[in-house]
Design a protein around this motif. Structure first.
Motif, PDB file in Angstrom:
ATOM      1  N   ALA A 142     -49.795 -20.524  12.220  1.00 28.61           N
ATOM      2  CA  ALA A 142     -49.755 -19.858  13.529  1.00 28.61           C
ATOM      3  C   ALA A 142     -51.032 -20.112  14.326  1.00 28.61           C
ATOM      4  O   ALA A 142     -51.012 -20.185  15.553  1.00 28.61           O
ATOM      5  N   LYS A 143     -52.153 -20.266  13.600  1.00 32.74           N
ATOM      6  CA  LYS A 143     -53.437 -20.450  14.279  1.00 32.74           C
ATOM      7  C   LYS A 143     -53.506 -21.775  15.030  1.00 32.74           C
ATOM      8  O   LYS A 143     -54.235 -21.912  15.995  1.00 32.74           O
ATOM      9  N   THR A 144     -52.773 -22.775  14.544  1.00 33.12           N
ATOM     10  CA  THR A 144     -52.876 -24.103  15.165  1.00 33.12           C
ATOM     11  C   THR A 144     -51.573 -24.604  15.790  1.00 33.12           C
ATOM     12  O   THR A 144     -51.593 -25.498  16.628  1.00 33.12           O
ATOM     13  N   SER A 145     -50.420 -24.047  15.387  1.00 34.41           N
ATOM     14  CA  SER A 145     -49.145 -24.642  15.826  1.00 34.41           C
ATOM     15  C   SER A 145     -48.804 -24.320  17.277  1.00 34.41           C
ATOM     16  O   SER A 145     -48.066 -25.062  17.917  1.00 34.41           O
ATOM     17  N   GLY A 146     -49.306 -23.193  17.784  1.00 33.97           N
ATOM     18  CA  GLY A 146     -48.931 -22.768  19.124  1.00 33.97           C
ATOM     19  C   GLY A 146     -47.462 -22.370  19.206  1.00 33.97           C
ATOM     20  O   GLY A 146     -46.928 -22.170  20.292  1.00 33.97           O
ATOM     21  N   ARG A 147     -46.800 -22.251  18.069  1.00 34.49           N
ATOM     22  CA  ARG A 147     -45.371 -21.915  18.082  1.00 34.49           C
ATOM     23  C   ARG A 147     -45.163 -20.409  18.172  1.00 34.49           C
ATOM     24  O   ARG A 147     -45.728 -19.652  17.383  1.00 34.49           O
ATOM     25  N   VAL A 148     -44.313 -20.020  19.121  1.00 34.67           N
ATOM     26  CA  VAL A 148     -44.024 -18.600  19.335  1.00 34.67           C
ATOM     27  C   VAL A 148     -43.500 -17.975  18.038  1.00 34.67           C
ATOM     28  O   VAL A 148     -43.839 -16.842  17.681  1.00 34.67           O
ATOM     29  N   ASP A 149     -42.640 -18.742  17.345  1.00 34.74           N
ATOM     30  CA  ASP A 149     -41.979 -18.171  16.161  1.00 34.74           C
ATOM     31  C   ASP A 149     -42.898 -18.086  14.938  1.00 34.74           C
ATOM     32  O   ASP A 149     -42.513 -17.550  13.908  1.00 34.74           O
ATOM     33  N   ASP A 150     -44.124 -18.621  15.035  1.00 36.24           N
ATOM     34  CA  ASP A 150     -45.083 -18.476  13.931  1.00 36.24           C
ATOM     35  C   ASP A 150     -45.985 -17.259  14.154  1.00 36.24           C
ATOM     36  O   ASP A 150     -46.754 -16.896  13.276  1.00 36.24           O
ATOM     37  N   GLN A 151     -45.912 -16.680  15.363  1.00 39.71           N
ATOM     38  CA  GLN A 151     -46.977 -15.745  15.757  1.00 39.71           C
ATOM     39  C   GLN A 151     -46.884 -14.340  15.195  1.00 39.71           C
ATOM     40  O   GLN A 151     -47.884 -13.670  15.089  1.00 39.71           O
ATOM     41  N   ASP A 152     -45.708 -13.839  14.880  1.00 38.42           N
ATOM     42  CA  ASP A 152     -45.750 -12.491  14.294  1.00 38.42           C
ATOM     43  C   ASP A 152     -44.882 -12.334  13.060  1.00 38.42           C
ATOM     44  O   ASP A 152     -43.931 -13.090  12.834  1.00 38.42           O
ATOM     45  N   GLU A 153     -45.308 -11.356  12.265  1.00 36.04           N
ATOM     46  CA  GLU A 153     -44.740 -11.186  10.941  1.00 36.04           C
ATOM     47  C   GLU A 153     -43.226 -10.917  10.978  1.00 36.04           C
ATOM     48  O   GLU A 153     -42.499 -11.427  10.127  1.00 36.04           O
ATOM     49  N   ASP A 154     -42.769 -10.160  11.988  1.00 37.96           N
ATOM     50  CA  ASP A 154     -41.342  -9.849  12.066  1.00 37.96           C
ATOM     51  C   ASP A 154     -40.520 -11.117  12.249  1.00 37.96           C
ATOM     52  O   ASP A 154     -39.445 -11.279  11.669  1.00 37.96           O
ATOM     53  N   LYS A 155     -41.048 -12.037  13.093  1.00 38.66           N
ATOM     54  CA  LYS A 155     -40.314 -13.295  13.341  1.00 38.66           C
ATOM     55  C   LYS A 155     -40.295 -14.164  12.088  1.00 38.66           C
ATOM     56  O   LYS A 155     -39.287 -14.790  11.760  1.00 38.66           O
ATOM     57  N   ILE A 156     -41.427 -14.197  11.407  1.00 36.08           N
ATOM     58  CA  ILE A 156     -41.508 -14.985  10.171  1.00 36.08           C
ATOM     59  C   ILE A 156     -40.528 -14.410   9.138  1.00 36.08           C
ATOM     60  O   ILE A 156     -39.752 -15.145   8.517  1.00 36.08           O
ATOM     61  N   ASN A 157     -40.542 -13.086   8.996  1.00 36.25           N
ATOM     62  CA  ASN A 157     -39.635 -12.448   8.028  1.00 36.25           C
ATOM     63  C   ASN A 157     -38.182 -12.704   8.397  1.00 36.25           C
ATOM     64  O   ASN A 157     -37.342 -12.943   7.525  1.00 36.25           O
ATOM     65  N   ASN A 158     -37.891 -12.671   9.706  1.00 32.81           N
ATOM     66  CA  ASN A 158     -36.507 -12.930  10.133  1.00 32.81           C
ATOM     67  C   ASN A 158     -36.089 -14.357   9.800  1.00 32.81           C
ATOM     68  O   ASN A 158     -34.971 -14.596   9.344  1.00 32.81           O
ATOM     69  N   ARG A 159     -36.990 -15.332  10.002  1.00 29.93           N
ATOM     70  CA  ARG A 159     -36.638 -16.731   9.689  1.00 29.93           C
ATOM     71  C   ARG A 159     -36.335 -16.893   8.201  1.00 29.93           C
ATOM     72  O   ARG A 159     -35.410 -17.622   7.826  1.00 29.93           O
ATOM     73  N   ILE A 160     -37.117 -16.192   7.371  1.00 26.28           N
ATOM     74  CA  ILE A 160     -36.876 -16.304   5.926  1.00 26.28           C
ATOM     75  C   ILE A 160     -35.546 -15.626   5.567  1.00 26.28           C
ATOM     76  O   ILE A 160     -34.754 -16.162   4.779  1.00 26.28           O
ATOM     77  N   LYS A 161     -35.270 -14.499   6.212  1.00 30.33           N
ATOM     78  CA  LYS A 161     -34.002 -13.784   5.979  1.00 30.33           C
ATOM     79  C   LYS A 161     -32.807 -14.668   6.389  1.00 30.33           C
ATOM     80  O   LYS A 161     -31.829 -14.804   5.656  1.00 30.33           O
ATOM     81  N   VAL A 162     -32.933 -15.285   7.573  1.00 29.44           N
ATOM     82  CA  VAL A 162     -31.868 -16.172   8.072  1.00 29.44           C
ATOM     83  C   VAL A 162     -31.689 -17.364   7.130  1.00 29.44           C
ATOM     84  O   VAL A 162     -30.572 -17.808   6.862  1.00 29.44           O
ATOM     85  N   TYR A 163     -32.800 -17.849   6.593  1.00 31.69           N
ATOM     86  CA  TYR A 163     -32.724 -18.969   5.641  1.00 31.69           C
ATOM     87  C   TYR A 163     -31.828 -18.578   4.463  1.00 31.69           C
ATOM     88  O   TYR A 163     -30.907 -19.322   4.096  1.00 31.69           O
ATOM     89  N   TYR A 164     -32.085 -17.404   3.871  1.00 29.54           N
ATOM     90  CA  TYR A 164     -31.293 -17.004   2.699  1.00 29.54           C
ATOM     91  C   TYR A 164     -29.828 -16.761   3.060  1.00 29.54           C
ATOM     92  O   TYR A 164     -28.926 -17.121   2.303  1.00 29.54           O
ATOM     93  N   ALA A 165     -29.598 -16.160   4.232  1.00 27.63           N
ATOM     94  CA  ALA A 165     -28.228 -15.808   4.598  1.00 27.63           C
ATOM     95  C   ALA A 165     -27.402 -17.024   4.996  1.00 27.63           C
ATOM     96  O   ALA A 165     -26.248 -17.174   4.596  1.00 27.63           O
ATOM     97  N   GLU A 166     -27.986 -17.914   5.795  1.00 30.40           N
ATOM     98  CA  GLU A 166     -27.165 -18.975   6.408  1.00 30.40           C
ATOM     99  C   GLU A 166     -27.457 -20.382   5.885  1.00 30.40           C
ATOM    100  O   GLU A 166     -26.586 -21.243   5.894  1.00 30.40           O
ATOM    101  N   THR A 167     -28.715 -20.594   5.468  1.00 27.45           N
ATOM    102  CA  THR A 167     -29.095 -21.967   5.128  1.00 27.45           C
ATOM    103  C   THR A 167     -29.002 -22.255   3.630  1.00 27.45           C
ATOM    104  O   THR A 167     -28.526 -23.324   3.237  1.00 27.45           O
ATOM    105  N   GLN A 168     -29.412 -21.297   2.802  1.00 31.36           N
ATOM    106  CA  GLN A 168     -29.396 -21.575   1.362  1.00 31.36           C
ATOM    107  C   GLN A 168     -28.013 -22.007   0.838  1.00 31.36           C
ATOM    108  O   GLN A 168     -27.948 -22.854  -0.055  1.00 31.36           O
ATOM    109  N   PRO A 169     -26.908 -21.464   1.390  1.00 32.48           N
ATOM    110  CA  PRO A 169     -25.586 -21.919   0.910  1.00 32.48           C
ATOM    111  C   PRO A 169     -25.350 -23.435   1.047  1.00 32.48           C
ATOM    112  O   PRO A 169     -24.481 -23.990   0.379  1.00 32.48           O
TER     113      PRO A 169
END
Ligand code: ADP
Length: 185
Positions: free
Chosen positions: A124-151
Motif C-alpha cells: 500500500a505504501k508504494t502501489s498507490g492502489r486504492v484497494d491496498d489502502q485499508d484493512e477492510d478492503k484487503i479483508n474483503n478481497r481475501i474473502k472474495v478470493y475464498y468465496a469466488e476464486t478458490q473454486p
C-alpha cells in the motif's frame, strides 16, 4: 498464474515473461490502465475494484478476448489474475480450445492469509492502489478470493492441470520451483 491477492502473481509473471518470452495478460493491470485513461470499461470496473469486489464476468471476458486478439501470434500467454471465477475458467477454455491452444497448466501460489495481509499493507505504501489502502478492503478481497476464486482450483484439478507452489520464501527460490513446473508442461 493463480493465487490470492498479494501471493506474488505479478512479480513471478514478470520474471516468466523475461525468461520464456511470453505475453503477459493481467486483468488487474488492464483494468487499472483503463481506469487511468478514463475509458468506459475503466469506469464500469471502478466501483467494483475500489471495494475489492470482482468486476462482472462478462466485462472481464470481453476484455480478455480483445487482449488475446490484440496479442496476435505469440509464443505463449501468461494469464495473471484471470480466470477468477469458475464461469471465467469455462469461457477461457472455450476460447482457447477454439483457437487450438488449450490451457497448459495452472500454477497456484499458496500463501497463508496473515502473510498476504502483511504484504498488501506493505505494498500500500508504494502501489498507490486504492484497494491496498485499508484493512477492510484487503479483508474483503481475501474473502472474495475464498468465496469466488478458490473454486477455480477444482476446475483445473479435474483437468489434471493444477500445480500448487509454496509461495513463501525467497523470490528466486519460488521462481525456481515455478520454472521447474513449467519446464515439465
Ligand atoms: P490482486 O490480486 O492483488 O487483488 P489484481 O490487480 O489482480 O489484484 O486485481 C485488482 C482488482 O481488479 C480485483 O480486486 C477486481 O476488482 C478486479 N479484477 C481483476 N481481475 C479480475 C477478474 N478476472 N475478474 C473480476 N475482477 C477482476
Amino acid at each position: 498464474m493463480f493465487g490470492p491477492p498479494g501471493a506474488g502473481k505479478g512479480t513471478h509473471s514478470e520474471l516468466l515473461v523475461n525468461k520464456y518470452q511470453l505475453t503477459h495478460i493481467s486483468t488487474g493491470d488492464l483494468f487499472r490502465k483503463n481506469l487511468g485513461e478514463g475509458t468506459p470499461l475503466g469506469l464500469k470496473a471502478k466501483t467494483f475494484m475500489d471495494q475489492g469486489n470482482l468486476v462482472p464476468d462478462e466485462v472481464v471476458i470481453g476484455m480478455v478476448e480483445t487482449a488475446i486478439k490484440d496479442a496476435g501470434h505469440v509464443k505463449g500467454i501468461i494469464f495473471d489474475g484471470f480466470p477468477r471465477t469458475v464461469a471465467q475458467a469455462g469461457k477461457l477454455d472455450e476460447l482457447l480450445i477454439s483457437l487450438g491452444h488449450p490451457v497448459s497448466g495452472m500454477v497456484s501460489l499458496e500463501v497463508p492469509d496473515e502473510e498476504l495481509k502483511n504484504r498488501l499493507k506493505l505494498r500500500a505504501k508504494t502501489s498507490g492502489r486504492v484497494d491496498d489502502q485499508d484493512e477492510d478492503k484487503i479483508n474483503n478481497r481475501i474473502k472474495v478470493y475464498y468465496a469466488e476464486t478458490q473454486p477455480v482450483i477444482d476446475f483445473y484439478k479435474t483437468q489434471e492441470k493444477y500445480y500448487p507452489i509454496h509461495g513463501v520464501g525467497k523470490i528466486e527460490e519460488i521462481f525456481g520451483m515455478i520454472c521447474d513446473t513449467i519446464d515439465k508442461l
